[in-house]
Design an enzyme around this catalytic site. Structure first.
Site, mmCIF file in Angstrom:
data_model
loop_
_atom_site.group_PDB
_atom_site.id
_atom_site.type_symbol
_atom_site.label_atom_id
_atom_site.label_comp_id
_atom_site.label_asym_id
_atom_site.label_seq_id
_atom_site.Cartn_x
_atom_site.Cartn_y
_atom_site.Cartn_z
ATOM 1 N N ASP A 93 -10.631 -7.007 3.931
ATOM 2 C CA ASP A 93 -9.916 -8.091 4.613
ATOM 3 C C ASP A 93 -10.872 -9.037 5.326
ATOM 4 O O ASP A 93 -10.462 -10.105 5.789
ATOM 5 C CB ASP A 93 -8.933 -7.521 5.652
ATOM 6 C CG ASP A 93 -7.730 -6.883 4.980
ATOM 7 O OD1 ASP A 93 -7.437 -7.280 3.831
ATOM 8 O OD2 ASP A 93 -7.110 -6.002 5.578
ATOM 9 N N ASP B 206 0.487 -8.106 8.725
ATOM 10 C CA ASP B 206 0.823 -7.047 7.777
ATOM 11 C C ASP B 206 2.031 -6.296 8.337
ATOM 12 O O ASP B 206 2.486 -6.579 9.447
ATOM 13 C CB ASP B 206 -0.376 -6.144 7.480
ATOM 14 C CG ASP B 206 -0.935 -5.515 8.729
ATOM 15 O OD1 ASP B 206 -0.381 -5.780 9.804
ATOM 16 O OD2 ASP B 206 -1.913 -4.766 8.622
ATOM 17 N N ASP C 41 -6.820 -5.024 8.351
ATOM 18 C CA ASP C 41 -7.452 -3.803 8.843
ATOM 19 C C ASP C 41 -8.476 -3.230 7.874
ATOM 20 O O ASP C 41 -9.350 -2.484 8.253
ATOM 21 C CB ASP C 41 -6.394 -2.748 9.195
ATOM 22 C CG ASP C 41 -5.341 -2.612 8.100
ATOM 23 O OD1 ASP C 41 -5.568 -3.135 6.988
ATOM 24 O OD2 ASP C 41 -4.306 -1.975 8.357
HETATM 25 P P1 ATP Z 1 0.341 -3.131 5.107
HETATM 26 O O1 ATP Z 1 -0.504 -3.974 4.245
HETATM 27 O O2 ATP Z 1 1.505 -3.840 5.677
HETATM 28 O O3 ATP Z 1 -0.402 -2.317 6.132
HETATM 29 P P2 ATP Z 1 0.574 -0.863 3.370
HETATM 30 O O4 ATP Z 1 0.177 0.222 4.294
HETATM 31 O O5 ATP Z 1 1.701 -0.565 2.441
HETATM 32 O O6 ATP Z 1 1.048 -2.122 4.106
HETATM 33 P P3 ATP Z 1 -1.782 -0.452 1.901
HETATM 34 O O7 ATP Z 1 -2.326 0.504 2.899
HETATM 35 O O8 ATP Z 1 -2.680 -1.411 1.228
HETATM 36 O O9 ATP Z 1 -0.666 -1.326 2.546
HETATM 37 O O10 ATP Z 1 -1.040 0.416 0.797
HETATM 38 C C1 ATP Z 1 -0.602 -0.129 -0.399
HETATM 39 C C2 ATP Z 1 0.246 0.868 -1.121
HETATM 40 O O11 ATP Z 1 -0.535 1.994 -1.480
HETATM 41 C C3 ATP Z 1 1.387 1.429 -0.278
HETATM 42 O O12 ATP Z 1 2.529 0.651 -0.358
HETATM 43 C C4 ATP Z 1 1.614 2.781 -0.899
HETATM 44 O O13 ATP Z 1 2.444 2.675 -2.023
HETATM 45 C C5 ATP Z 1 0.225 3.177 -1.363
HETATM 46 N N1 ATP Z 1 -0.399 4.057 -0.383
HETATM 47 C C6 ATP Z 1 -0.514 3.853 0.944
HETATM 48 N N2 ATP Z 1 -1.170 4.857 1.537
HETATM 49 C C7 ATP Z 1 -1.481 5.724 0.577
HETATM 50 C C8 ATP Z 1 -2.198 6.957 0.535
HETATM 51 N N3 ATP Z 1 -2.723 7.499 1.627
HETATM 52 N N4 ATP Z 1 -2.338 7.569 -0.642
HETATM 53 C C9 ATP Z 1 -1.843 7.024 -1.764
HETATM 54 N N5 ATP Z 1 -1.158 5.887 -1.807
HETATM 55 C C10 ATP Z 1 -0.973 5.224 -0.656
#
Ligand code: ATP
Length: 927
Positions: free
Chosen positions: A663, A344, A659
């Protein structure tokens, strides 16, 4: 007062003793029965007092097989059966010393195996302990994260999806909570939870208002009061269920087991032939039988199974030093064969040090200065700082939404500000602070009524607040998720106007193309009168009357070491795929910056597929796409699972990071599931084979490197150990066929095998990585460990040992030496030549001189001890009685040395000629 007197007068500790079980009480009754507070939790003083009464919240250690049983299991191996049988028959033949030595070796071998296995188990156990679980509690009205051992009854615990329940809880508030209680109830489907009281007779499996220690939260959030800790918990009471299992079998040990069984039959057959030939040559049955026993004990690689386990365990501890904790032993082997790493992005490839750089609100672009989570900085419009008392309404609401729709906290940790919670949310607190909005003050002005927590699959979060006579809903999340929910937008004057979603989308694209993570913010305002104010948030009505307020775009710089690690693994023939929840453009830009290789679009940018696009590709076509494309964005956990399967379908060995709670299936499916030690949920750690204690991509690269090295060392050990067995077997066979005196006796063979395996062979475990280990292509796990070249080498060395020991034995006899002295020469040929051959085995392909003579000092320690032991074997009288040895002449030592050096040089020459052959035939695949 005298402290001794005080302690005597102190009332004895009293445990809480509610009259009804917790699930039969209403939440308020639980509050009074457990003398706690459902808002503020316990006070610090109360916690101290209860810890004194109840002790730490620890489960009793799980039961495992008793030491005696584990010791006896060491004898339960086909090859050991032969030794025991040989020992017993020798006993019947009244060959006391030989029988004692053979049985003694069985015993020593079992002790060594037992000790090594115990060491391996201890190493694995202590590693699993380094992964302690944390619990989130409310104490004195403050949210804290504490090690779960510190929980006491009455503590108010917060749960969210992905958590492992730290103690038995009576739930007092739930939102869509589902828990997997399988460990306790055997029910494989997650159970929905409520807070309603149940009849006192309700069985364990139906106690829907309780969350039990060790269960996993698979969805939703909750608050609960701790009603039992440690061994008082339901799982603690039935601790047999928790039988600790540290499985030490791996594909390789299973293969060796199978190999042993085949070998057993072969050895028995050969021994029978030896016996028959002996009788045919006119020897007595007893003599022929002794030859058969010698052949059997010689050909058995006794030390092999134990050595493999210890080599793997040493690999585990080496990986732990490089911050990769192995949870399942087979991973050590598999790591060396990985062909694709799916990682990721956020936190693993990037620093997770989010900083808001741009805001788009009310049609204006704002620039935000400052670094990291530091609160210093300004929000500027056209390079002019803004006046915090006179902010344009859309900007103000965007920052306010970011601050209130937020579960993180910024903390001053030493010199730097750090974030407790999600770094994305930490960045939003920092950006609001730059125009003077303080988190605590704002939360007081806008108390929170309800919240829907962020879940990866929904990609948004919402909170509800009261402000005077108004109720405010704030929503933040991924642009593609939030924009379709909005009906209006906030104008620069603060009015609602028609929503120009396309313009906003274009702005979001611009930010994403520069590698930024973009969040969209929306709100709704409504009057709040009486009972309506209490209405909870529901997903279904979120979009009604929702107004878009703005975007915040944040940078998350790539980790400094990630690009180098990616270059290294790609050079090692391992493909890297970025699989992220973030936006496709953001992901592709960061992947480009990091040097990830993959298919590119006509403009030269890395091609990024979204989860939605992936879902439209048929199963049959997916493997090709998954192999060519390197970036997958907005991927849901189910799509991760499909991608792993597709990559595996085309023959890849896949390492995959994860994480989140969802998953787990992908982590289990991957050949190596990698969980994050810091940000990962307990569920993901449970499913993973490896846990990274620093959440860093480079650690995966180190683990792969160690995996390759462990496999190398295992192969080296096998290639080193088998020729001795082969040589010994051949010596006996040839002697019997020719009908002449045995050059080595069974006890002597056992002596050779035991001393060399422990003092020489195991030293290979400490062999450092070979130079250029990451320049090779990944090992195909389907290819046998012993390639044709290595098999050839084993036979060659086996024959050389046969010729050397047989030759010197006969030469010694011809010089008028006693058979005992001639046998001592033959034994020393085996030991000293094995020692020189060990030096060859330090590298399977390179010359030892290229490795550095002293890069593994243990080898020299082993050699010195071996020489010392051989001198004792040859010259000490008691050894001469036990092992039928006799003193030998200096000229014999010289001859032994010459034979050993010849063995060494022949193998070096063989390695060199193979190397030359491959240089002349560069196209030929190297095994
Ligand atoms: P990775 O999968 O590489 O860890 P990521 O952190 O972007 O990436 P997710 O945590 O699934 O993956 O988040 C998906 C999307 O949700 C993000 O790209 C963001 O737009 C949105 N997002 C992430 N964190 C928050 C949050 N705390 N509150 C609201 N929206 C969020």
């Amino acid at each position: 007062m005298n402290p001794v007197l005080a302690s005597v007068m102190e009332p004895p500790p009293v445990k809480l003793a509610p009259e009804q079980p917790p699930f039969a009480l209403r939440p308020e009754e639980v509050e009074s029965a457990w003398q706690t507070n459902l808002e503020e939790g316990l006070s610090a003083a109360e916690v101290l007092e209860r810890r004194r009464i109840y002790g730490p919240n620890q489960l009793p250690p799980g039961k495992r097989d008793s030491a005696i049983l584990r010791f006896l299991l060491q004898l339960h191996q086909p090859l050991v059966y032969i030794l025991i049988a040989a020992g017993l028959i020798t006993l019947v033949l009244k060959d006391w010393v030989d029988a004692l030595v053979i049985l003694g070796v069985v015993l020593v071998n079992a002790i060594i195996g037992f000790l090594q296995e115990s060491k391996a188990i201890r190493a694995l156990d202590s590693l699993s302990k380094t992964l302690t679980t944390e619990a989130r509690v409310v104490r004195d009205g403050e949210q804290l994260e504490i090690p779960s051992e510190e929980l006491v009854p009455g503590d108010l615990v917060l749960l969210q999806s992905g958590d492992r329940v730290p103690a038995d809880l009576r739930l007092v508030h739930v939102r869509d909570l589902q828990a997997d209680d399988a460990a306790l109830t055997g029910e494989s489907l997650p159970a929905s939870k409520t807070v309603d009281p149940l009849p006192p007779s309700t069985g364990l499996a139906d106690r829907s208002n309780q969350a039990f220690c060790s269960s996993l939260i698979t969805y939703g959030t909750a608050r609960g009061v701790v009603v039992a800790t440690g061994k008082e918990t339901e799982i603690g009471r039935i601790s047999e269920l928790m039988a600790a299992t540290t499985d030490l079998t791996t594909p390789l040990t299973a293969k060796i087991e199978k190999f042993s069984r085949v070998l057993l039959i072969a050895i028995l057959l050969l021994a029978a032939v030896t016996c028959a030939v002996g009788v045919w040559h006119g020897q007595t049955l007893v003599e022929s039988f002794k030859a058969a026993v010698a052949l059997a004990v010689g050909a058995i690689p006794e030390g092999l199974p134990a050595a493999v386990t210890i080599l793997l365990a040493i690999g585990v501890s080496r990986m732990a030093k490089r911050r990769a904790i192995i949870r399942k032993l087979p991973a050590v082997e598999t790591l060396g064969s990985v062909t694709v790493i799916c990682s990721d992005k956020t936190g693993t490839l990037t620093q997770n040090q989010m900083t808001v750089r741009h805001i788009f609100a009310g049609g204006e672009h704002y620039h935000v200065t400052g670094d990291g989570f530091a609160l210093e900085g300004e929000v500027r419009l056209e390079n002019q700082p803004l006046d915090p008392t006179d902010l344009p309404p859309p900007l103000r609401e965007t920052l306010l939404a970011g601050l209130l729709c937020n579960d993180a906290r910024l903390e001053l940790g030493g010199e730097r500000i750090t974030v407790a919670g999600d770094p994305t949310e930490g960045a939003l607190i920092a950006s609001a602070a730059k125009i003077g909005m303080q988190h605590d003050a704002m939360l007081e002005m806008y108390p929170r009524l309800d919240a829907i927590a962020f879940e990866s699959q929904h990609q948004y979060m919402a909170t509800l607040h009261r402000h005077g006579q108004r109720r405010l809903l704030f929503l933040k999340g991924a642009v593609e998720r939030v924009l379709p929910l909005c009906q209006k937008q906030l104008s620069s004057e603060g009015n609602k106007q028609d929503f120009d979603a396309e313009r906003v989308l274009a702005e979001a694209h611009n930010y994403a193309a520069r590698g930024m993570r973009v969040l969209a913010f929306a709100m709704r305002e409504e009057p709040c009168l009486g009972i309506e104010c209490e209405e909870p948030l529901v997903r279904e009505t979120l979009s009604t009357g929702l107004v878009f307020v703005g975007l915040q775009a944040m940078i998350d710089p790539p980790r400094a070491e990630a690009a180098a690690s990616i270059a290294k693994v790609q050079h090692a023939g391992i493909a890297v795929k970025m699989i992220t929840g973030d936006h496709a453009l953001t992901a592709a830009t960061i992947a480009d910056l990091l040097g990830i290789e993959g298919e590119r679009d006509p403009a030269g940018k890395l091609r990024a597929l979204t989860g939605h696009q992936v879902s439209e590709i048929a199963d049959a076509d997916l493997p090709a796409v998954a192999n060519s494309c390197a970036v997958f964005a907005r991927v849901s956990p189910e799509q991760k699972l499909r991608l792993v399967r597709a990559l595996q379908a085309s023959g890849n060995i896949v390492a995959m990071t994860g994480d989140g709670v969802n998953d787990a299936p992908a982590l289990k499916q991957a050949n190596i599931g990698v969980a994050m030690g810091i940000t990962g949920t307990e569920v993901s750690k449970e499913a993973a084979h490896v846990v990274l204690t620093d959440d860093n991509f480079s650690t995966i690269e180190s683990a792969v490197e160690e995996g390759r090295s462990v496999f190398d060392n295992l192969t080296k050990f096998i290639v080193w150990t088998l020729p001795t067995n082969l040589g010994e077997g051949l010596v006996i066979l040839v002697a019997t066929m020719l009908g002449i005196t045995l050059p080595i006796l069974p006890v002597q063979i056992l002596w050779i095998n035991m001393t060399t395996a422990v003092l020489l062979g195991l030293m290979l475990a400490f062999e450092p990585k070979e130079p250029g280990i990451m320049n090779r292509q990944p090992r195909d796990p389907k290819t046998p460990i012993l390639t044709r070249i290595l098999l050839g080498r084993i036979v060659l060395v086996g024959l050389l040992l046969l010729a050397g020991s047989f030759g010197l034995f006969e030469w010694s006899l011809s010089q008028g030496q006693s058979p005992e002295a001639a046998r001592t020469v033959a034994v020393n040929v085996f030991v000293i030549a094995s020692m020189f051959y060990l030096l060859n085995c330090r590298s399977l392909a390179h010359s030892i001189f290229g490795l550095g003579l002293f890069s593994n000092p243990w080898i020299w320690v082993g050699c010195l001890l071996t020489i010392l032991l051989q001198l004792i074997y040859t010259y000490v009288p008691i050894m001469q009685t036990c092992f039928h040895s006799a003193p030998i002449r200096p000229i014999d030592w010289l001859a032994i040395l010459i034979v050993s050096i010849v063995v060494h040089l022949v193998v070096e020459f063989e390695k060199m000629s193979i190397d030359l052959w491959y240089r002349w035939h560069p196209a030929a695949p190297r095994p």
